[in-house]
Design an enzyme around this catalytic site. Sequence first.
Site, PDB file in Angstrom:
ATOM      1  N   GLY A   1      19.317  49.601   6.892  1.00  0.00           N
ATOM      2  CA  GLY A   1      20.205  48.673   6.100  1.00  0.00           C
ATOM      3  C   GLY A   1      19.653  49.054   4.789  1.00  0.00           C
ATOM      4  O   GLY A   1      18.490  48.695   4.333  1.00  0.00           O
TER       5      GLY A   1
ATOM      6  N   GLY B   1      21.104  48.437   1.718  1.00  0.00           N
ATOM      7  CA  GLY B   1      21.781  47.816   0.680  1.00  0.00           C
ATOM      8  C   GLY B   1      20.872  47.163  -0.467  1.00  0.00           C
ATOM      9  O   GLY B   1      19.737  47.902  -0.824  1.00  0.00           O
TER      10      GLY B   1
ATOM     11  N   ILE C   1      18.816  44.793  -0.394  1.00  0.00           N
ATOM     12  CA  ILE C   1      17.430  44.190   0.078  1.00  0.00           C
ATOM     13  C   ILE C   1      16.422  45.528   0.537  1.00  0.00           C
ATOM     14  O   ILE C   1      15.509  46.080   0.197  1.00  0.00           O
ATOM     15  CB  ILE C   1      17.047  43.270   1.184  1.00  0.00           C
ATOM     16  CG1 ILE C   1      17.758  41.892   0.509  1.00  0.00           C
ATOM     17  CG2 ILE C   1      15.713  43.172   1.493  1.00  0.00           C
ATOM     18  CD1 ILE C   1      17.703  40.960   1.458  1.00  0.00           C
TER      19      ILE C   1
ATOM     20  N   ASP D   1      21.501  53.716   7.231  1.00  0.00           N
ATOM     21  CA  ASP D   1      22.473  52.795   6.832  1.00  0.00           C
ATOM     22  C   ASP D   1      23.777  53.391   7.269  1.00  0.00           C
ATOM     23  O   ASP D   1      24.139  54.669   6.920  1.00  0.00           O
ATOM     24  CB  ASP D   1      22.546  52.409   5.397  1.00  0.00           C
ATOM     25  CG  ASP D   1      23.537  51.495   4.972  1.00  0.00           C
ATOM     26  OD1 ASP D   1      24.673  51.394   5.354  1.00  0.00           O
ATOM     27  OD2 ASP D   1      22.781  50.320   4.335  1.00  0.00           O
TER      28      ASP D   1
ATOM     29  N   ARG E   1      29.404  37.446   3.800  1.00  0.00           N
ATOM     30  CA  ARG E   1      30.862  36.735   4.014  1.00  0.00           C
ATOM     31  C   ARG E   1      31.508  37.076   2.607  1.00  0.00           C
ATOM     32  O   ARG E   1      31.051  36.691   1.552  1.00  0.00           O
ATOM     33  CB  ARG E   1      30.671  35.074   4.144  1.00  0.00           C
ATOM     34  CG  ARG E   1      31.833  34.415   4.222  1.00  0.00           C
ATOM     35  CD  ARG E   1      31.610  32.996   4.745  1.00  0.00           C
ATOM     36  NE  ARG E   1      32.863  32.675   5.459  1.00  0.00           N
ATOM     37  CZ  ARG E   1      33.679  31.893   4.385  1.00  0.00           C
ATOM     38  NH1 ARG E   1      33.500  31.661   3.149  1.00  0.00           N
ATOM     39  NH2 ARG E   1      35.026  31.188   4.815  1.00  0.00           N
TER      40      ARG E   1
ATOM     41  N   ARG F   1      33.213  31.403  10.224  1.00  0.00           N
ATOM     42  CA  ARG F   1      31.837  31.765  10.471  1.00  0.00           C
ATOM     43  C   ARG F   1      31.356  32.079  11.697  1.00  0.00           C
ATOM     44  O   ARG F   1      30.413  33.156  11.924  1.00  0.00           O
ATOM     45  CB  ARG F   1      31.109  30.004  10.412  1.00  0.00           C
ATOM     46  CG  ARG F   1      29.652  29.968  10.474  1.00  0.00           C
ATOM     47  CD  ARG F   1      29.136  28.877  10.658  1.00  0.00           C
ATOM     48  NE  ARG F   1      27.737  28.537  11.384  1.00  0.00           N
ATOM     49  CZ  ARG F   1      27.593  28.876  12.340  1.00  0.00           C
ATOM     50  NH1 ARG F   1      28.403  28.910  13.335  1.00  0.00           N
ATOM     51  NH2 ARG F   1      26.285  29.115  12.739  1.00  0.00           N
TER      52      ARG F   1
ATOM     53  N   HIS G   1      15.732  28.532   9.246  1.00  0.00           N
ATOM     54  CA  HIS G   1      16.076  29.160   8.102  1.00  0.00           C
ATOM     55  C   HIS G   1      17.417  28.725   7.626  1.00  0.00           C
ATOM     56  O   HIS G   1      18.545  29.321   7.308  1.00  0.00           O
ATOM     57  CB  HIS G   1      16.158  30.725   8.108  1.00  0.00           C
ATOM     58  CG  HIS G   1      16.368  31.154   6.517  1.00  0.00           C
ATOM     59  ND1 HIS G   1      15.645  30.846   5.510  1.00  0.00           N
ATOM     60  CD2 HIS G   1      17.146  32.430   6.160  1.00  0.00           C
ATOM     61  CE1 HIS G   1      15.946  31.505   4.633  1.00  0.00           C
ATOM     62  NE2 HIS G   1      16.955  32.543   4.772  1.00  0.00           N
TER      63      HIS G   1
HETATM   64  N1  APR Z   1      23.390  49.922  10.792  1.00  0.00           N
HETATM   65  C1  APR Z   1      22.749  50.009   9.574  1.00  0.00           C
HETATM   66  N2  APR Z   1      23.123  49.489   8.475  1.00  0.00           N
HETATM   67  C2  APR Z   1      24.039  48.906   8.515  1.00  0.00           C
HETATM   68  C3  APR Z   1      24.732  48.475   9.618  1.00  0.00           C
HETATM   69  C4  APR Z   1      24.412  49.316  10.834  1.00  0.00           C
HETATM   70  N3  APR Z   1      25.226  49.021  12.048  1.00  0.00           N
HETATM   71  N4  APR Z   1      25.710  47.554   9.505  1.00  0.00           N
HETATM   72  C5  APR Z   1      25.590  47.413   8.175  1.00  0.00           C
HETATM   73  N5  APR Z   1      24.616  47.871   7.490  1.00  0.00           N
HETATM   74  C6  APR Z   1      24.155  48.082   6.196  1.00  0.00           C
HETATM   75  C7  APR Z   1      25.405  47.850   5.094  1.00  0.00           C
HETATM   76  O1  APR Z   1      26.113  49.225   5.142  1.00  0.00           O
HETATM   77  C8  APR Z   1      24.815  47.382   3.801  1.00  0.00           C
HETATM   78  O2  APR Z   1      24.503  48.530   3.252  1.00  0.00           O
HETATM   79  O3  APR Z   1      23.234  47.052   5.802  1.00  0.00           O
HETATM   80  C9  APR Z   1      23.521  46.903   4.644  1.00  0.00           C
HETATM   81  C10 APR Z   1      23.347  45.341   3.988  1.00  0.00           C
HETATM   82  O4  APR Z   1      23.122  45.559   2.589  1.00  0.00           O
HETATM   83  P1  APR Z   1      23.786  44.333   1.515  1.00  0.00           P
HETATM   84  O5  APR Z   1      25.034  43.943   2.065  1.00  0.00           O
HETATM   85  O6  APR Z   1      23.465  44.831  -0.007  1.00  0.00           O
HETATM   86  O7  APR Z   1      22.878  42.986   1.825  1.00  0.00           O
HETATM   87  P2  APR Z   1      21.349  42.487   1.383  1.00  0.00           P
HETATM   88  O8  APR Z   1      21.616  41.962  -0.022  1.00  0.00           O
HETATM   89  O9  APR Z   1      20.328  43.765   1.417  1.00  0.00           O
HETATM   90  O10 APR Z   1      20.834  41.586   2.533  1.00  0.00           O
HETATM   91  C11 APR Z   1      20.691  42.231   3.941  1.00  0.00           C
HETATM   92  O11 APR Z   1      19.334  40.135   4.574  1.00  0.00           O
HETATM   93  O12 APR Z   1      19.043  38.276   3.444  1.00  0.00           O
HETATM   94  C12 APR Z   1      19.817  38.874   4.670  1.00  0.00           C
HETATM   95  O13 APR Z   1      22.030  37.515   4.106  1.00  0.00           O
HETATM   96  C13 APR Z   1      21.253  38.808   4.017  1.00  0.00           C
HETATM   97  O14 APR Z   1      22.128  39.399   6.052  1.00  0.00           O
HETATM   98  C14 APR Z   1      21.617  40.233   4.800  1.00  0.00           C
HETATM   99  C15 APR Z   1      20.724  41.006   4.912  1.00  0.00           C
END
Ligand code: APR
Length: 320
Positions: A9, A11, A13, A34, A84, A95, A182
């Site tokens: 991922g 995004g 974080i 990602d 969401r 949900r 959490h």
């Molecule tokens: N494989 C890899 N990456 C994926 C997949 C997958 N199957 N599905 C989704 N992603 C990626 C998305 O493309 C996105 O870039 O995960 C990333 C999530 O990033 P953000 O939406 O920016 O979320 P972020 O703020 O980084 O939070 C990530 O941590 O705290 C928790 O609630 C938050 O569940 C969320 C997670």
Amino acid sequence: MLNKIGLIGGGNIGGVLAQEIVTRRLARTVALVDVKPPDLAKGKLLDIAEGTPVIGTDCEFVGGKEFDVLQDADIVINTAGVPRSVRPDGTYPTREELLGINLKITDSVSDGIRTYCPNAIVISIANPLDAIVYTLHKNLGIPKNRLIGMAGVLDSARYRYFIAEAAGVSVDNVEAMVLGGHGDEMVPVRSCCRVAGMPVEKFVSEDELAAIETRTRKAGGEVVGLMGTGSAFVSPAWSAIEMAEAILFDRKKILPCCVLLEGEYGIDNLFVGVPVVLGRDGIERIIEVDLDDDEKAALAKSVESVSKTCSEVDAMKAKS
Ligand code: APR
């Protein structure tokens, strides 16, 4: 320094995680996967890589849409998920729908870990935290010392920050822990809260403490409300980095983490936030805190909601 840290991922974080790993020189190789097109992972890493001459850091970067970039990673940090958000037709997923989507993502994350880095220590941040960690456990079946949910470090950091602000002291002076799940029923443990070794009540009034504990339980939502879109991302990333550093420098640091309990606290076969010793082997020891009666009752309530979530996950998995 570790050989390789894998991030799932890329995004908000995931981006901060990659940046921190490089600036703190935590690994020789940073891997990021990602699924987002055209190639978010490659793009994020290229941005960081192009800055390394400026900060004078050498690092190898491997990014892409396929999980093979994680090959032989020593630690994996999972942030993959969807938040969401409104659909193109203007409706929001329920949900349950959102949980279903995130569980499917977690299934593909599990496949990736199993195939390319089955021996890695896995730190998972993605929400809903308790459900995702439980799913990873069910899917991967890796030893319990190698699967750790990140929630308690962040929730405790928030509690510590609010206490430091109210007491008018450095955050360094505040020691505190938040245990349990959490969710809104997480348990800020007042009896463990110390300001420079002294009971917190010496610095903050009972009323203010109660307000701080309520604010701590809802702190994630407060940030979401203020930001409008997205959720907290710097503090969660730093929290996971603290856990990764404890492991890779074998610090034996006591941190609240979401771990599999098998009898500790009278809880069996559930992932719950409790203090653990983190070192080279991941979770090296679970610490049982002496809670007062109110805290015990609050923990039991929080555990009840974790248990409900896990039953929901089991029911969804049985249907799919
Ligand atoms: N494989 C890899 N990456 C994926 C997949 C997958 N199957 N599905 C989704 N992603 C990626 C998305 O493309 C996105 O870039 O995960 C990333 C999530 O990033 P953000 O939406 O920016 O979320 P972020 O703020 O980084 O939070 C990530 O941590 O705290 C928790 O609630 C938050 O569940 C969320 C997670």
